[in-house]
Write a protein that holds these residues in place. Structure first.
Motif: not given
Length: 192
Positions: A37-61
């Protein structure tokens, strides 16, 4: 000295010992489930953070998040030496071919990508980032790349290799699930 058998000499295992072994096994299984569960939660959180980076890149551009996600895929594929075709991009961003064509037109008109015909088969279109967008993407993702490299440098090479294998196994498992059990959107729902 006893070997886990009843003192009465019957040779039967002591029920208390069997119960203790079962309890220890249950605790081990519970600990393993918590770790998964901890590993899967970490992977999910990493994916969510990566998505947030992409969202902010979109806003930036000044782009829609889907357009930015497609642009990131195009840039990443180029960095890997395997530029994408429109069909491959469509798979990567989960859009229909028609929606991908419209998205590519927007990115091309904004000056973020160019379509080239590099293959001997002139029908094959290759997607490339424009010379103007690469420095901007590097400026945005530079701190991300540097920090990720620093974080990974703290671990021995063998540990990173094992993690790569682990991620590869997870990815192939997910690919198989998507190609089979989730091919038509998901498993068959249970009957009411």
């Amino acid at each position: 000295m006893t070997n886990g058998c009843e003192a009465d000499g019957s040779g039967a295992a002591d029920p208390a010992d069997r119960h203790g072994t079962a309890d220890r096994e249950a605790v081990r299984v519970d600990r393993e489930a918590v770790r998964v569960d901890r590993v899967m939660d970490g992977l999910r959180a990493f994916g969510a953070n990566y998505t947030e980076f992409t969202r902010r890149f979109a806003t930036w551009l000044g782009l829609h998040s889907t357009d930015a996600a497609a642009l990131v895929e195009i840039l990443y594929a180029e960095d890997q030496g395997a530029p994408l075709s429109p069909a491959r991009l469509s798979e990567r961003v989960s859009l229909s071919s028609g929606a991908t064509a419209i998205l590519l037109k927007r990115l091309e008109q904004a000056g973020h990508i160019v379509r080239t015909r590099e293959s001997t088969d002139r029908r094959v279109v290759t997607l490339r980032s424009s010379p103007d967008i690469r420095p901007r993407a590097m400026a945005f993702f530079g701190p991300y790349s540097e920090r990720m490299a620093e974080a990974m440098a703290a671990y021995p090479v063998q540990e990173i290799q094992r993690f790569e294998q682990f991620l590869g196994t997870l990815r192939s498992t997910m690919d198989a699930l998507l190609a089979n059990e989730y091919e038509n959107g998901g498993p068959t729902p249970p009957a009411p």
